[in-house]
Motif scaffolding. Structure first.
Motif, PDB file in Angstrom:
ATOM      1  N   VAL A  73       0.980  -1.142   0.095  1.00 46.74           N
ATOM      2  CA  VAL A  73      -0.066   0.009   0.005  1.00 46.74           C
ATOM      3  C   VAL A  73       0.800   1.280   0.098  1.00 46.74           C
ATOM      4  O   VAL A  73       1.727   1.433   0.867  1.00 46.74           O
ATOM      5  CB  VAL A  73      -0.689  -0.101   1.193  1.00 46.74           C
ATOM      6  CG1 VAL A  73      -1.556   1.252   1.347  1.00 46.74           C
ATOM      7  CG2 VAL A  73      -2.012  -1.152   1.118  1.00 46.74           C
ATOM      8  N   ASN A  96      -8.970   2.254   0.314  1.00 46.86           N
ATOM      9  CA  ASN A  96      -9.459   0.896  -0.152  1.00 46.86           C
ATOM     10  C   ASN A  96     -10.609   0.405   0.371  1.00 46.86           C
ATOM     11  O   ASN A  96     -10.710   0.303   1.631  1.00 46.86           O
ATOM     12  CB  ASN A  96      -8.229   0.119   0.077  1.00 46.86           C
ATOM     13  CG  ASN A  96      -8.258  -1.363  -0.581  1.00 46.86           C
ATOM     14  OD1 ASN A  96      -9.381  -1.819  -0.635  1.00 46.86           O
ATOM     15  ND2 ASN A  96      -7.361  -2.200  -1.310  1.00 46.86           N
ATOM     16  N   ASP A 148      -6.615  -4.720  -3.414  1.00 45.96           N
ATOM     17  CA  ASP A 148      -7.106  -3.832  -4.441  1.00 45.96           C
ATOM     18  C   ASP A 148      -8.094  -3.883  -5.173  1.00 45.96           C
ATOM     19  O   ASP A 148      -8.752  -5.206  -5.230  1.00 45.96           O
ATOM     20  CB  ASP A 148      -5.616  -3.142  -5.047  1.00 45.96           C
ATOM     21  CG  ASP A 148      -5.369  -4.311  -6.200  1.00 45.96           C
ATOM     22  OD1 ASP A 148      -5.906  -4.966  -6.559  1.00 45.96           O
ATOM     23  OD2 ASP A 148      -4.220  -3.835  -6.473  1.00 45.96           O
ATOM     24  N   ASP A 149      -8.316  -2.824  -5.963  1.00 45.52           N
ATOM     25  CA  ASP A 149      -9.612  -3.120  -7.176  1.00 45.52           C
ATOM     26  C   ASP A 149      -9.611  -4.125  -8.180  1.00 45.52           C
ATOM     27  O   ASP A 149     -10.339  -4.690  -8.617  1.00 45.52           O
ATOM     28  CB  ASP A 149      -9.796  -1.891  -7.710  1.00 45.52           C
ATOM     29  CG  ASP A 149     -10.346  -0.708  -6.892  1.00 45.52           C
ATOM     30  OD1 ASP A 149     -11.015  -1.028  -5.717  1.00 45.52           O
ATOM     31  OD2 ASP A 149     -10.144   0.467  -7.183  1.00 45.52           O
ATOM     32  N   GLN A 154      -2.361  -6.113  -1.000  1.00 50.17           N
ATOM     33  CA  GLN A 154      -1.234  -5.162  -0.867  1.00 50.17           C
ATOM     34  C   GLN A 154      -0.891  -5.212   0.692  1.00 50.17           C
ATOM     35  O   GLN A 154      -1.909  -5.123   1.740  1.00 50.17           O
ATOM     36  CB  GLN A 154      -1.810  -3.919  -1.069  1.00 50.17           C
ATOM     37  CG  GLN A 154      -1.989  -3.948  -2.764  1.00 50.17           C
ATOM     38  CD  GLN A 154      -2.357  -2.281  -3.117  1.00 50.17           C
ATOM     39  OE1 GLN A 154      -3.098  -1.648  -2.507  1.00 50.17           O
ATOM     40  NE2 GLN A 154      -1.503  -1.733  -4.069  1.00 50.17           N
TER      41      GLN A 154
END
Length: 250
Positions: A73, A96, A148-149, A154
């Motif tokens: 991150v 997030n 994450d997307d 992360q």
């Protein structure tokens, strides 16, 4: 705590609409709007009680901003402010909303398939490899790993991080890890090494493959004894037996 605005790298009032989100491992997490980049941010705010804490936090946030990898991150910025005679240090990260690896594991009704498990483990391994060029994390656990997307893992929260080979013979003001994931070196107050994180990573890998923690306990002493003296339970006893039961039930 009510905060109207915070300074960013591109303006004294870059972050607005600052709202409490949740408690963190250290300090509190807030969400905010970056009015310059037009994006949502997560801001970790940590109270500082003395000069020693201040030096440690500044050092650790500087370190966090220097880490740059798709499986870590990003810490974009940090600064400090004072409110009601209390000093605070804050750091800014992308927001997030996909939850943590803990959330993901807890939501699973069946064991994760092997290909997906390997993908998760590779994400963590290469993220940690990058971090280890500068630092030992010291508190790796599913709660400190975000999705994450794109479904990538992360590593986050380097609040317990120490420079590689720094001594840890006494607990810092922030503690010294999380009982279920602490390597033997932590229990013996030995010096920091990459092996400490690799041990914790192995515990996480076990959880990914079995959805269980290998070591549980009711007291710190129970955890200590298990980490120091007990072998890791055999993963195949869980994955094989569960798979066999699933096949027989069809």
């Amino acid at each position: 705590m009510k905060i109207e605005t915070l300074k960013g790298p591109k303006g004294d009032k870059q972050y607005t609409e600052i709202d409490f989100y949740r408690k963190g491992g250290m300090g509190e997490i807030y969400t905010a709007t970056d009015i310059i980049e037009a994006t949502k941010k997560a801001i970790k705010i940590v109270p500082v009680e003395n000069n020693e804490e201040h030096k440690l936090l500044i050092s650790e946030f500087k370190l966090a901003t220097s880490l740059n990898h798709k499986n870590i991150v990003t810490t974009e910025f940090f600064d400090e402010f004072e409110s009601k005679n209390v000093k605070y240090i804050y750091c800014v990260m992308p927001f997030n909303n996909n939850g943590s690896l803990r959330d993901y594991l807890s939501s699973q009704k069946e064991l994760i398939d092997l290909d997906s498990s390997i993908k998760l483990m590779i994400d963590l391994a290469i993220g940690l490899e990058s971090a280890h060029t500068k630092v030992v994390h010291r508190d790796l656990k599913p709660e400190n790993v975000l999705l994450d997307d794109n479904g990538n893992l992360q590593i986050c929260d380097f609040g317990l991080a120490k420079l590689i080979d720094a001594k840890t013979r006494t607990k810092s003001f922030k503690g010294f890890g999380t009982l279920a994931y602490m390597a033997p070196e932590c229990w013996m107050f030995d010096s920091n090494t990459k092996a400490m994180d690799i041990y914790s990573l192995g515990i996480i890998f076990y959880e990914i493959l079995t959805l269980k923690q290998p070591f549980t306990g009711k007291t710190e002493q129970e955890f200590r004894d298990k980490h120091l003296y007990e072998p890791l339970p055999n993963i195949s006893n869980i994955r094989y037996s569960t798979h066999k039961m699933h096949v027989l039930s069809k």
